[in-house]
Scaffold this motif. Sequence first.
Motif, PDB file in Angstrom:
ATOM      1  N   UNK A  77       0.786  -1.250   0.034  1.00 52.81           N
ATOM      2  CA  UNK A  77      -0.055  -0.220   0.176  1.00 52.81           C
ATOM      3  C   UNK A  77       0.840   1.251   0.059  1.00 52.81           C
ATOM      4  N   UNK A  78       1.612   1.165   0.814  1.00 55.24           N
ATOM      5  CA  UNK A  78       2.688   2.644   0.731  1.00 55.24           C
ATOM      6  C   UNK A  78       3.629   2.537  -0.363  1.00 55.24           C
ATOM      7  N   UNK A  79       3.932   1.469  -1.099  1.00 54.65           N
ATOM      8  CA  UNK A  79       4.595   1.521  -2.328  1.00 54.65           C
ATOM      9  C   UNK A  79       3.866   2.492  -3.480  1.00 54.65           C
ATOM     10  N   UNK A  80       2.327   1.942  -3.298  1.00 58.30           N
ATOM     11  CA  UNK A  80       1.590   2.800  -4.189  1.00 58.30           C
ATOM     12  C   UNK A  80       1.372   4.250  -3.994  1.00 58.30           C
ATOM     13  N   UNK A  81       1.337   4.573  -2.555  1.00 57.37           N
ATOM     14  CA  UNK A  81       1.388   5.965  -2.022  1.00 57.37           C
ATOM     15  C   UNK A  81       2.650   6.708  -2.326  1.00 57.37           C
ATOM     16  N   UNK A  82       3.937   6.135  -2.325  1.00 56.16           N
ATOM     17  CA  UNK A  82       5.091   6.530  -2.738  1.00 56.16           C
ATOM     18  C   UNK A  82       4.910   7.209  -4.190  1.00 56.16           C
ATOM     19  N   UNK A  83       4.469   5.979  -5.184  1.00 55.52           N
ATOM     20  CA  UNK A  83       4.415   6.346  -6.361  1.00 55.52           C
ATOM     21  C   UNK A  83       3.612   7.420  -6.988  1.00 55.52           C
ATOM     22  N   UNK A  84       2.416   7.693  -5.891  1.00 57.45           N
ATOM     23  CA  UNK A  84       1.622   8.805  -6.085  1.00 57.45           C
ATOM     24  C   UNK A  84       2.102  10.029  -5.704  1.00 57.45           C
ATOM     25  N   UNK A  85       2.922   9.979  -4.626  1.00 56.44           N
ATOM     26  CA  UNK A  85       3.596  11.233  -4.107  1.00 56.44           C
ATOM     27  C   UNK A  85       4.704  11.640  -5.118  1.00 56.44           C
ATOM     28  N   UNK A  86       5.440  10.693  -5.674  1.00 53.58           N
ATOM     29  CA  UNK A  86       6.466  10.860  -6.498  1.00 53.58           C
ATOM     30  C   UNK A  86       6.024  11.296  -7.967  1.00 53.58           C
ATOM     31  N   UNK A  87       4.728  11.193  -8.133  1.00 52.85           N
ATOM     32  CA  UNK A  87       4.134  11.511  -9.307  1.00 52.85           C
ATOM     33  C   UNK A  87       4.589  10.500 -10.539  1.00 52.85           C
ATOM     34  N   UNK A  88       4.625   9.286 -10.241  1.00 50.47           N
ATOM     35  CA  UNK A  88       5.081   8.127 -11.301  1.00 50.47           C
ATOM     36  C   UNK A  88       3.908   7.381 -11.341  1.00 50.47           C
ATOM     37  N   UNK A  89       2.762   7.327 -10.603  1.00 43.98           N
ATOM     38  CA  UNK A  89       1.664   6.365 -10.692  1.00 43.98           C
ATOM     39  C   UNK A  89       0.986   6.562 -11.935  1.00 43.98           C
ATOM     40  N   UNK A  90       0.996   7.924 -12.685  1.00 42.52           N
ATOM     41  CA  UNK A  90       0.343   7.725 -13.766  1.00 42.52           C
ATOM     42  C   UNK A  90       1.373   7.158 -15.105  1.00 42.52           C
ATOM     43  N   UNK A  91       2.343   7.229 -15.026  1.00 41.26           N
ATOM     44  CA  UNK A  91       3.330   7.008 -16.241  1.00 41.26           C
ATOM     45  C   UNK A  91       3.862   5.528 -16.093  1.00 41.26           C
ATOM     46  N   UNK A  92       3.601   4.730 -14.747  1.00 39.80           N
ATOM     47  CA  UNK A  92       4.133   3.560 -14.525  1.00 39.80           C
ATOM     48  C   UNK A  92       5.331   3.507 -13.516  1.00 39.80           C
ATOM     49  N   UNK A  93       5.272   2.517 -12.577  1.00 43.92           N
ATOM     50  CA  UNK A  93       6.468   2.245 -11.703  1.00 43.92           C
ATOM     51  C   UNK A  93       6.528   0.758 -11.615  1.00 43.92           C
TER      52      UNK A  93
END
Length: 119
Positions: A71-87
Amino acid sequence: MPGEPQADCLFCKIVTGDVPATIVRETDTTVAFRDINPQAPTHVLVIPKAHYPDAATLAVQAPQLCADILREAGEVAAQEKVDGTGYRVVFNTGSGAGQTVWHAHAHVLGGRGFNWPPG
Protein backbone atom coordinates in the motif's frame (compact mmCIF):
# COMPACT_ATOMS: atom_id res chain seq x y z
CA MET A 1 13.98 -13.62 15.90
CA PRO A 2 11.72 -12.27 13.11
CA GLY A 3 9.97 -9.05 14.00
CA GLU A 4 12.58 -8.06 16.59
CA PRO A 5 15.12 -5.29 15.84
CA GLN A 6 18.58 -6.55 14.94
CA ALA A 7 21.57 -4.60 16.27
CA ASP A 8 23.63 -5.27 13.14
CA CYS A 9 20.90 -4.39 10.61
CA LEU A 10 21.33 -1.18 8.59
CA PHE A 11 17.59 -0.79 8.02
CA CYS A 12 16.76 -1.36 11.70
CA LYS A 13 19.19 1.49 12.43
CA ILE A 14 17.38 3.71 9.91
CA VAL A 15 14.07 2.90 11.65
CA THR A 16 15.50 3.98 15.02
CA GLY A 17 17.18 7.08 13.57
CA ASP A 18 20.69 5.84 14.37
CA VAL A 19 21.58 5.96 10.66
CA PRO A 20 20.39 8.96 8.63
CA ALA A 21 18.20 8.53 5.56
CA THR A 22 16.11 10.80 3.38
CA ILE A 23 12.67 9.79 4.62
CA VAL A 24 9.83 10.45 2.16
CA ARG A 25 6.97 8.75 4.06
CA GLU A 26 6.42 7.09 7.41
CA THR A 27 3.48 5.23 8.93
CA ASP A 28 3.04 3.32 12.17
CA THR A 29 4.39 0.18 10.48
CA THR A 30 6.60 1.34 7.59
CA VAL A 31 9.33 3.79 6.58
CA ALA A 32 10.03 4.88 3.01
CA PHE A 33 13.34 6.52 2.11
CA ARG A 34 15.43 7.32 -0.95
CA ASP A 35 17.91 4.68 -2.12
CA ILE A 36 21.51 5.88 -1.80
CA ASN A 37 22.36 4.26 -5.17
CA PRO A 38 19.30 5.07 -7.30
CA GLN A 39 18.64 3.00 -10.41
CA ALA A 40 15.89 5.31 -11.70
CA PRO A 41 14.84 8.95 -11.23
CA THR A 42 12.47 7.69 -8.54
CA HIS A 43 14.01 4.97 -6.38
CA VAL A 44 12.53 4.71 -2.91
CA LEU A 45 12.75 1.79 -0.49
CA VAL A 46 9.72 0.88 1.60
CA ILE A 47 10.57 -1.20 4.67
CA PRO A 48 8.66 -2.58 7.60
CA LYS A 49 9.67 -1.10 10.94
CA ALA A 50 9.75 -4.65 12.30
CA HIS A 51 12.67 -6.79 11.17
CA TYR A 52 12.01 -9.69 8.82
CA PRO A 53 14.98 -10.98 6.82
CA ASP A 54 13.26 -11.17 3.43
CA ALA A 55 9.95 -10.82 1.61
CA ALA A 56 9.12 -14.54 1.81
CA THR A 57 9.48 -14.61 5.59
CA LEU A 58 7.51 -11.38 5.89
CA ALA A 59 4.65 -12.73 3.77
CA VAL A 60 4.34 -15.91 5.86
CA GLN A 61 4.83 -14.42 9.31
CA ALA A 62 3.23 -10.97 8.92
CA PRO A 63 0.94 -10.85 5.86
CA GLN A 64 -0.80 -7.65 7.00
CA LEU A 65 2.59 -5.93 7.24
CA CYS A 66 3.38 -7.15 3.74
CA ALA A 67 0.13 -5.53 2.59
CA ASP A 68 1.14 -2.30 4.39
CA ILE A 69 4.37 -2.21 2.38
CA LEU A 70 2.55 -2.67 -0.92
CA ARG A 71 0.00 0.00 0.00
CA GLU A 72 2.81 2.41 0.88
CA ALA A 73 4.58 1.61 -2.38
CA GLY A 74 1.49 2.89 -4.17
CA GLU A 75 1.40 5.99 -1.97
CA VAL A 76 5.08 6.66 -2.71
CA ALA A 77 4.42 6.31 -6.44
CA ALA A 78 1.56 8.83 -6.19
CA GLN A 79 3.62 11.23 -4.08
CA GLU A 80 6.53 10.99 -6.54
CA LYS A 81 4.09 11.46 -9.45
CA VAL A 82 5.02 8.25 -11.26
CA ASP A 83 1.71 6.50 -10.68
CA GLY A 84 0.27 7.84 -13.94
CA THR A 85 3.22 6.85 -16.14
CA GLY A 86 4.00 3.53 -14.50
CA TYR A 87 6.33 2.25 -11.83
CA ARG A 88 7.86 -0.99 -10.68
CA VAL A 89 7.81 -2.56 -7.20
CA VAL A 90 10.62 -5.06 -6.64
CA PHE A 91 11.39 -7.37 -3.73
CA ASN A 92 14.82 -9.01 -4.05
CA THR A 93 14.79 -12.17 -1.96
CA GLY A 94 18.13 -13.92 -1.51
CA SER A 95 21.64 -13.03 -2.59
CA GLY A 96 21.15 -14.65 -6.02
CA ALA A 97 18.38 -12.11 -6.68
CA GLY A 98 20.49 -9.17 -5.52
CA GLN A 99 19.37 -8.80 -1.90
CA THR A 100 22.21 -7.14 0.02
CA VAL A 101 20.44 -5.94 3.18
CA TRP A 102 18.76 -8.76 5.11
CA HIS A 103 15.70 -6.74 6.15
CA ALA A 104 12.65 -7.12 3.88
CA HIS A 105 12.19 -4.13 1.60
CA ALA A 106 10.43 -3.10 -1.58
CA HIS A 107 12.08 -0.94 -4.21
CA VAL A 108 9.72 1.58 -5.84
CA LEU A 109 11.22 2.54 -9.21
CA GLY A 110 9.82 5.01 -11.71
CA GLY A 111 10.50 7.97 -13.92
CA ARG A 112 12.00 6.00 -16.82
CA GLY A 113 11.10 3.09 -19.04
CA PHE A 114 11.82 -0.47 -17.94
CA ASN A 115 12.56 -3.47 -20.13
CA TRP A 116 10.94 -6.85 -19.80
CA PRO A 117 12.18 -9.27 -18.83
CA PRO A 118 14.29 -7.46 -16.23
CA GLY A 119 18.01 -8.12 -16.44
